[in-house]
Design an enzyme around this catalytic site. Structure first.
Site, PDB file in Angstrom:
ATOM      1  N   HIS A 146      -5.783   7.351  10.293  1.00 30.95           N
ATOM      2  CA  HIS A 146      -5.515   5.917  10.325  1.00 30.95           C
ATOM      3  C   HIS A 146      -6.673   5.135  10.943  1.00 30.95           C
ATOM      4  O   HIS A 146      -6.449   4.269  11.783  1.00 30.95           O
ATOM      5  CB  HIS A 146      -4.246   5.622  11.146  1.00 30.95           C
ATOM      6  CG  HIS A 146      -2.998   6.201  10.577  1.00 30.95           C
ATOM      7  ND1 HIS A 146      -1.812   6.241  11.289  1.00 30.95           N
ATOM      8  CD2 HIS A 146      -2.726   6.736   9.378  1.00 30.95           C
ATOM      9  CE1 HIS A 146      -0.868   6.794  10.532  1.00 30.95           C
ATOM     10  NE2 HIS A 146      -1.393   7.103   9.371  1.00 30.95           N
ATOM     11  N   HIS A 152       2.366   3.741  11.091  1.00 32.22           N
ATOM     12  CA  HIS A 152       1.424   4.052  10.006  1.00 32.22           C
ATOM     13  C   HIS A 152       1.000   2.744   9.344  1.00 32.22           C
ATOM     14  O   HIS A 152       1.827   1.858   9.128  1.00 32.22           O
ATOM     15  CB  HIS A 152       2.081   4.975   8.983  1.00 32.22           C
ATOM     16  CG  HIS A 152       2.593   6.250   9.589  1.00 32.22           C
ATOM     17  ND1 HIS A 152       2.187   7.484   9.176  1.00 32.22           N
ATOM     18  CD2 HIS A 152       3.476   6.461  10.601  1.00 32.22           C
ATOM     19  CE1 HIS A 152       2.796   8.416   9.890  1.00 32.22           C
ATOM     20  NE2 HIS A 152       3.587   7.813  10.768  1.00 32.22           N
TER      21      HIS A 152
HETATM   22  C1  FAD Z   1      -4.886  12.007   3.990  1.00 32.55           C
HETATM   23  C2  FAD Z   1      -4.390  10.666   4.453  1.00 32.55           C
HETATM   24  C3  FAD Z   1      -3.054  10.514   4.814  1.00 32.55           C
HETATM   25  C4  FAD Z   1      -2.586   9.268   5.226  1.00 32.55           C
HETATM   26  N1  FAD Z   1      -1.234   9.100   5.401  1.00 32.55           N
HETATM   27  C5  FAD Z   1      -0.758   7.849   5.580  1.00 32.55           C
HETATM   28  C6  FAD Z   1       0.644   7.597   5.556  1.00 32.55           C
HETATM   29  O1  FAD Z   1       1.463   8.492   5.296  1.00 32.55           O
HETATM   30  N2  FAD Z   1       1.066   6.318   5.811  1.00 32.55           N
HETATM   31  C7  FAD Z   1       0.186   5.309   6.082  1.00 32.55           C
HETATM   32  O2  FAD Z   1       0.633   4.198   6.347  1.00 32.55           O
HETATM   33  N3  FAD Z   1      -1.141   5.531   6.083  1.00 32.55           N
HETATM   34  C8  FAD Z   1      -1.622   6.758   5.801  1.00 32.55           C
HETATM   35  N4  FAD Z   1      -2.964   6.955   5.731  1.00 32.55           N
HETATM   36  C9  FAD Z   1      -3.851   5.800   5.984  1.00 32.55           C
HETATM   37  C10 FAD Z   1      -3.838   4.785   4.861  1.00 32.55           C
HETATM   38  O3  FAD Z   1      -3.644   5.404   3.606  1.00 32.55           O
HETATM   39  C11 FAD Z   1      -5.162   4.021   4.921  1.00 32.55           C
HETATM   40  O4  FAD Z   1      -5.256   3.429   6.199  1.00 32.55           O
HETATM   41  C12 FAD Z   1      -5.252   2.913   3.887  1.00 32.55           C
HETATM   42  O5  FAD Z   1      -4.946   3.399   2.601  1.00 32.55           O
HETATM   43  C13 FAD Z   1      -6.655   2.309   3.945  1.00 32.55           C
HETATM   44  O6  FAD Z   1      -6.763   1.233   3.057  1.00 32.55           O
HETATM   45  P1  FAD Z   1      -8.157   0.504   2.851  1.00 32.55           P
HETATM   46  O7  FAD Z   1      -7.970  -0.489   1.766  1.00 32.55           O
HETATM   47  O8  FAD Z   1      -8.665   0.039   4.150  1.00 32.55           O
HETATM   48  O9  FAD Z   1      -9.168   1.662   2.412  1.00 32.55           O
HETATM   49  P2  FAD Z   1      -9.097   2.688   1.181  1.00 32.55           P
HETATM   50  O10 FAD Z   1      -7.752   2.678   0.547  1.00 32.55           O
HETATM   51  O11 FAD Z   1      -9.601   3.986   1.679  1.00 32.55           O
HETATM   52  O12 FAD Z   1     -10.103   2.063   0.112  1.00 32.55           O
HETATM   53  C14 FAD Z   1     -11.485   2.006   0.257  1.00 32.55           C
HETATM   54  C15 FAD Z   1     -12.088   2.211  -1.131  1.00 32.55           C
HETATM   55  O13 FAD Z   1     -13.460   1.843  -1.114  1.00 32.55           O
HETATM   56  C16 FAD Z   1     -14.209   2.811  -1.806  1.00 32.55           C
HETATM   57  N5  FAD Z   1     -15.568   2.762  -1.284  1.00 32.55           N
HETATM   58  C17 FAD Z   1     -15.992   3.077  -0.030  1.00 32.55           C
HETATM   59  N6  FAD Z   1     -17.319   2.894   0.092  1.00 32.55           N
HETATM   60  C18 FAD Z   1     -17.749   2.441  -1.102  1.00 32.55           C
HETATM   61  C19 FAD Z   1     -19.030   2.058  -1.615  1.00 32.55           C
HETATM   62  N7  FAD Z   1     -20.134   2.125  -0.854  1.00 32.55           N
HETATM   63  N8  FAD Z   1     -19.116   1.631  -2.894  1.00 32.55           N
HETATM   64  C20 FAD Z   1     -18.008   1.562  -3.680  1.00 32.55           C
HETATM   65  N9  FAD Z   1     -16.771   1.916  -3.257  1.00 32.55           N
HETATM   66  C21 FAD Z   1     -16.646   2.343  -1.974  1.00 32.55           C
HETATM   67  C22 FAD Z   1     -13.469   4.111  -1.508  1.00 32.55           C
HETATM   68  O14 FAD Z   1     -13.794   5.140  -2.425  1.00 32.55           O
HETATM   69  C23 FAD Z   1     -12.021   3.666  -1.581  1.00 32.55           C
HETATM   70  O15 FAD Z   1     -11.490   3.729  -2.882  1.00 32.55           O
HETATM   71  C24 FAD Z   1      -3.478   8.179   5.332  1.00 32.55           C
HETATM   72  C25 FAD Z   1      -4.808   8.330   4.967  1.00 32.55           C
HETATM   73  C26 FAD Z   1      -5.266   9.554   4.503  1.00 32.55           C
HETATM   74  C27 FAD Z   1      -6.694   9.671   4.054  1.00 32.55           C
END
Ligand code: FAD
Ligand code: NAG
Ligand code: NAG
Ligand code: NAG
Ligand code: NAG
Length: 602
Positions: A537, A580
């Site tokens: 997280h 979460h």
């Molecule tokens: C294994 C795992 C289990 C988890 N379990 C839970 C859960 O059960 N419940 C919960 O609430 N949270 C959980 N989390 C956390 C939650 O899923 C994340 O906090 C959330 O999805 C993050 O959202 P975001 O939009 O910040 O980033 P992300 O959803 O990670 O999106 C970022 C995106 O940007 C892309 N990206 C990054 N750098 C670049 C670049 N330079 N150029 C182009 N694209 C790029 C990545 O590939 C990705 O697709 C978990 C996370 C993981 C990894």
């Protein structure tokens, strides 16, 4: 987390769409769009889908990862990360308080980002978490009452596929019923559910039943809600991106392409403006320049967003110079303030005739039960695979008279926020320990919800293809470690209640010393240091703050000291919510999309 060696990887390719799905920058028919969204992850897809609701607005989403909608059976969630093509394969720097272990640090590398690869748990956090958020950022839009419509806007409650009546397992009045993300309680009940519920009665002051921990009233023990429906994972790719691409011609997606840096395009109101960026297919390719007429939205997540800023010369100057990057804008908190929830699991052996999911998941077991469960899921979307490992979780506080609170103060955003979380799984589950080859188990997950340790994301090179140094800095604060000791003793009280007396046989080998009645704090701490991992997280690495000289973005998600760029993802939270985060990230992204649309009058 589960050990599903036999799990067939299930791919579903995006079908024919109206919007284009490109795999190479050379395929683009134009390189200027109104909005360019970086990262087709959890938050990025929400913003892209909402902005493209207006047909006169053009949107390009750029994603480093691949195009599949992965591992849709909820129980297979954990398989999406370990050695998978859908992950960034990051690791942490050695963690001092964890015997210098290097931990895996999973992040989704796929459409939907981490919402396509996570463990599906849907918790918004406490009312107090968001009311504090609003105070820190100086904007009431982030308060619980103001956010609730945005939380609901992202959700669509659906009933579980086992056909049971889920009334009494959630509160319909606090949920959305027509949003894009499907949300449901477990699709398959388990044999321990009645014992968990009995414990909420027997030990009602420590483990009170809470009908819906997503009501703002987080504390207590309730049924786990997951972002799934009709037996399948619901991610920001399936819920937001795919429907937008299917229906619209004004949204394009460029996958398998990395954004390497933002480019300065001019000056606006005396501030440098960054409305173009470089993209490449690989470390050796020549960059293509893409330009946003209105804005660039960084949604690359808590690691990716600060990394891109720093690669662009936006950050703490001495740190940038050290890796050969010319500083352009001083924003010292880029990549600072990393907050994450540490997690560890402990297990108890239960009766040999217990009905657990171990026959599917233990190391080296006969694959037949798993294949039968998979066939059932495939044919009917029912059975064991329609649920994550646990059916219940609880959010708890240290007692008001706890010496820890007296000694260290209370780091919780408010009295309704949780210090720690416990969740129960009907089988052997671990993120770190080797799996046994036989036996029947119950597992206890322990999570610290209000960490006071602060970590960092820093560059180790000027290349976008070198992973940044990730340091969650777990247990650098004594409060964090001691709160986990309290959580272990609490979990032990739970399992020693009478509901489990004819079920639990003994503590599992690894935790025998820790679960001894006379175990010392030191014994418990040794276990914690040995087996803690991240729950994945990471947040707050480009935090929002109301003061102009603090944080990285303002309360309109705009990057401070520059023009043309906002950040919308987990990085902007000022502190990690006491649950979460993914539900909160969807909600905040809905709010951000609404703010951006209002700003541009679209
Ligand atoms: C294994 C795992 C289990 C988890 N379990 C839970 C859960 O059960 N419940 C919960 O609430 N949270 C959980 N989390 C956390 C939650 O899923 C994340 O906090 C959330 O999805 C993050 O959202 P975001 O939009 O910040 O980033 P992300 O959803 O990670 O999106 C970022 C995106 O940007 C892309 N990206 C990054 N750098 C670049 C670049 N330079 N150029 C182009 N694209 C790029 C990545 O590939 C990705 O697709 C978990 C996370 C993981 C990894
Ligand atoms: C992570 O490793 C897997 C193989 O184990 C690979 O398929 C994938 O492309 C890697 N991810 C990145 C971002 O390199
Ligand atoms: C489910 O149970 C509740 C409470 O017992 C009842 O009011 C409701 O009508 C039931 N729903 C269905 C679809 O049977
Ligand atoms: C799917 O459901 C049907 C109807 O209940 C049942 O006959 C069939 O055996 C199920 N298929 C599997 C693979 O479980
Ligand atoms: C869960 O699903 C399995 C497989 O369909 C079934 O045998 C079992 O009875 C279900 N569990 C409960 C408690 O209903």
């Amino acid at each position: 987390m589960l050990n599903l060696a036999h799990a067939p990887v299930l791919f579903a390719f995006f079908g024919t769409t109206l919007g284009a799905l490109y795999t190479d920058p050379s395929q683009l028919t134009k390189t200027t769009y109104d909005f360019v969204v970086v990262g087709a992850g959890t938050a990025g897809n929400v913003v892209a889908a909402r902005l493209s609701e207006n047909p006169s607005v053009s949107v390009l989403v750029i994603e480093a990862g691949v195009s599949y909608v992965v591992l849709q059976a909820p129980l297979l969630g954990p398989q999406a990360s370990v050695n998978s093509p859908f992950d960034w394969n990051y690791t942490t720097v050695p963690q001092k308080a964890l015997n210098n272990q290097v931990l895996p640090y999973y992040r989704g590398f796929v459409l939907g980002g981490s919402s396509s690869t996570n463990f599906l748990t849907w918790t918004r956090g406490a009312r107090d978490d968001y009311d504090k958020f609003a105070k820190v950022v100086g904007d009431n839009s982030f308060s619980w009452n103001k956010l609730l419509p945005f939380f609901k806007k992202s959700e669509q409650w659906v009933h579980p596929t086992d056909g049971r009546n889920d009334s009494g397992q959630y509160d319909p009045s606090v949920h959305g019923h027509s949003g894009p993300v499907y949300l449901s309680v477990t699709g398959n009940l388990s044999a321990i559910d009645s014992r968990v519920m009995a414990t909420t009665q027997e030990l009602s002051s420590e483990f009170p039943f809470n009908l819906d921990t997503n009501s703002g009233n987080l504390l207590g023990l309730g049924w786990i809600q997951s972002h799934m429906g009709f037996g399948k994972r619901s991610s920001s790719a399936t819920a937001y991106l795919q429907p937008a691409l299917d229906a619209r011609t004004n949204i394009d997606v460029l996958i398998e392409t990395r954004v390497t840096k933002l480019l300065k395009t001019g000056t606006s109101s005396g501030l440098p403006e960054f409305k173009s960026l470089n993209v490449v297919k690989s470390a050796s390719s020549t960059p293509t320049v893409i330009t946003a007429r209105k804005e660039i939205i960084l949604s690359a997540g808590s690691i990716g967003s600060p990394q891109i800023l720093m690669l662009s010369g936006i950050g703490n100057p001495p740190e940038l110079t050290k890796v050969g990057i010319t500083p352009q804008v001083t924003l010292r908190e880029v990549g600072k303030n990393l907050q994450d929830h540490p997690l560890f699991t402990a297990q108890w052996k239960v009766r040999d005739d217990a009905d657990t999911f171990d026959p599917l998941t233990l190391a080296g077991v006969d694959p037949a039960p798993f294949l039968a469960a998979f066939a059932e899921w495939n044919a009917n979307k029912t059975g064991l695979l329609t649920a994550v490992g646990g059916k219940h979780m609880g959010f708890f506080r240290l007692p008001n008279n706890s010496p820890l609170l007296r000694r260290y103060g209370d780091p919780a955003p408010g009295p309704g926020s949780a210090h720690y979380e416990l969740a129960w799984q009907n089988g052997f589950v671990s993120v770190s320990q080797p799996f046994p080859t036989s036996g029947r188990y119950i597992s206890n997950i322990h999570v610290l919800n209000t960490p006071t340790s602060r970590g960092t994301v820093t560059l180790q090179s000027s290349s976008a293809f070198t992973q940044p140094l990730i340091d969650p800095n777990f247990y650098s604060s004594e409060f964090d470690l001691q709160t986990m000791v309290y959580a272990v003793r609490s979990a032990q009280r739970f399992i020693r209640s009478s509901a489990w007396s004819d079920y639990v046989v003994s503590a599992y080998t690894d935790s025998q010393d820790m679960f001894a009645l006379d175990a010392s704090d030191e014994t418990i701490i040794a276990y914690i240091r040995r087996w803690t991992h991240s729950i994945k997280h990471p947040m707050c690495t480009a935090a929002m703050h109301k003061d102009s000289d603090k944080g990285v973005v303002d309360n309109n998600f705009k990057v401070k000291k520059i023009k043309g760029v906002r950040i919308v993802d987990a990085a902007v939270f000022p502190f990690v919510p006491s649950a979460h985060p993914v539900a909160g990230i969807f909600g905040i992204a809905e709010l951000a999309a609404s703010k951006i649309k209002n700003f541009h009058g679209i």
